[in-house]
Scaffold this active site. Sequence first.
Site, PDB file in Angstrom:
ATOM      1  N   GLU A 115     -30.401 -12.896  17.405  1.00 22.25           N
ATOM      2  CA  GLU A 115     -29.406 -10.731  17.919  1.00 22.25           C
ATOM      3  C   GLU A 115     -29.928  -9.838  17.676  1.00 22.25           C
ATOM      4  O   GLU A 115     -28.958  -9.648  16.377  1.00 22.25           O
ATOM      5  CB  GLU A 115     -27.682 -10.591  18.798  1.00 22.25           C
ATOM      6  CG  GLU A 115     -27.503 -12.599  19.002  1.00 22.25           C
ATOM      7  CD  GLU A 115     -25.646 -12.436  19.319  1.00 22.25           C
ATOM      8  OE1 GLU A 115     -25.521 -11.258  18.868  1.00 22.25           O
ATOM      9  OE2 GLU A 115     -25.589 -13.747  19.171  1.00 22.25           O
ATOM     10  N   HIS A 163     -28.443  -9.090  22.950  1.00 22.88           N
ATOM     11  CA  HIS A 163     -27.778 -10.438  22.351  1.00 22.88           C
ATOM     12  C   HIS A 163     -28.485 -11.654  23.198  1.00 22.88           C
ATOM     13  O   HIS A 163     -28.896 -12.302  24.738  1.00 22.88           O
ATOM     14  CB  HIS A 163     -26.643 -10.055  23.122  1.00 22.88           C
ATOM     15  CG  HIS A 163     -25.371 -11.443  23.049  1.00 22.88           C
ATOM     16  ND1 HIS A 163     -25.776 -13.242  22.585  1.00 22.88           N
ATOM     17  CD2 HIS A 163     -23.949 -11.147  21.721  1.00 22.88           C
ATOM     18  CE1 HIS A 163     -24.861 -13.301  22.648  1.00 22.88           C
ATOM     19  NE2 HIS A 163     -23.860 -12.735  21.708  1.00 22.88           N
TER      20      HIS A 163
HETATM   21  O1  LIG Z   1     -18.220 -14.437  24.204  1.00 25.12           O
HETATM   22  P1  LIG Z   1     -18.855 -13.548  24.394  1.00 25.12           P
HETATM   23  O2  LIG Z   1     -18.504 -11.926  24.403  1.00 25.12           O
HETATM   24  O3  LIG Z   1     -20.359 -13.097  24.980  1.00 25.12           O
HETATM   25  O4  LIG Z   1     -19.437 -13.542  23.011  1.00 25.12           O
HETATM   26  C1  LIG Z   1     -20.069 -14.535  22.607  1.00 25.12           C
HETATM   27  C2  LIG Z   1     -20.509 -14.349  20.775  1.00 25.12           C
HETATM   28  O5  LIG Z   1     -21.371 -13.652  20.873  1.00 25.12           O
HETATM   29  C3  LIG Z   1     -21.656 -13.512  19.066  1.00 25.12           C
HETATM   30  O6  LIG Z   1     -22.937 -11.881  19.246  1.00 25.12           O
HETATM   31  C4  LIG Z   1     -20.330 -12.997  18.701  1.00 25.12           C
HETATM   32  O7  LIG Z   1     -20.737 -12.864  16.474  1.00 25.12           O
HETATM   33  C5  LIG Z   1     -19.789 -14.501  18.471  1.00 25.12           C
HETATM   34  O8  LIG Z   1     -17.982 -13.925  18.166  1.00 25.12           O
HETATM   35  C6  LIG Z   1     -19.250 -14.620  19.959  1.00 25.12           C
HETATM   36  O9  LIG Z   1     -18.396 -15.531  20.418  1.00 25.12           O
END
Ligand SMILES: O=P(O)(O)OC[C@H]1O[C@@H](O)[C@H](O)[C@@H](O)[C@@H]1O
EC number: 5.1.3.15
Length: 296
Positions: free
Chosen positions: A267, A153
């Site tokens: 990601e 990510h």
């Molecule tokens: O706030 P988090 O749990 O780190 O997620 C952040 C984002 O991560 C992304 O990978 C998702 O597609 C989003 O929907 C999400 O809002």
Amino acid sequence: MTITTLRHSSGSSCKIHSFGATVISFATDREHLFLSNDAILDGSKAIRGGIPLVFPVFGPSTAPSTMPQHGFARVNHWDLIESTETTASYTLRLADVTAGRGEHNPWSIEEVAKNGIDVLLKYEVSLGADYLLTTLTVQNTGKTAFDMEALLHSYFAVPEKATHDNSRTFITGLDRYSIVDKVTQESGHAQPEGEPVVISGETDRVYDPFEGKTSAQVQLVTPQRNLDITAEGSNAISCVVWNPGKEKAKAMPDMHDGAHEEFVCVEPGILTDRMIRLEPGDEAFLKQTIKAIVNK
Ligand SMILES: O=P(O)(O)OC[C@H]1O[C@@H](O)[C@H](O)[C@@H](O)[C@@H]1O
């Protein structure tokens, strides 16, 4: 909690936080990863920035499971097994997972004991003069097959607050990928040939490859420098492009003011209908190389 710093003789560097084995910095002549000024680094919450590891589920897990969003890999302490000036290897064993397993799902303590699920995660980070290589390996060390999703990510820094400046910040390499847009709830369209992906306001899309390609090569173009992002893995590599936009960013307690203009998440990962069913004894991998190219 420890932070390990890698240094290359060329001057590049990388920092890895043991919480989630989260890479929080990769710098050559400049920093290439975004880390929120309000990121929480004390292990009480997933780190907002760098490269959190998403495993074994992407997004919210489906009811009645209570596993937290994006799974447990990013919210547990990983062990540093080996390191050199330019490399570091971490592991996370299921037995050592204390947070985020949730209930009523295959990874809950109860189900794991009943079904003999076990897993060993390994994460290797390697720094070069102008690149960072990160490899996640998943071994099924138990007696039962399990389904898994996995993503790197990656939060990429965008200089000059230019994330939403579509002429200067864009992503190429996703031509013909089919799009699932989580903001508009539309799906079934494909990215037109020769048209770069741009960030307009809140952006949350999954790009799925045609013909199940197990590698992806995308380029993130920004003012001052470009990044070549190459990924490969044990199944088709999709690519999520995410930016919360102004309003959602404001509502996130660990995102500083105006942060939405300073990054985009690209990601690469194995997810949804391309998720892997890993049989006992089998191994799956997901690898990303980020190569920095400074604009002349
Ligand atoms: O706030 P988090 O749990 O780190 O997620 C952040 C984002 O991560 C992304 O990978 C998702 O597609 C989003 O929907 C999400 O809002």
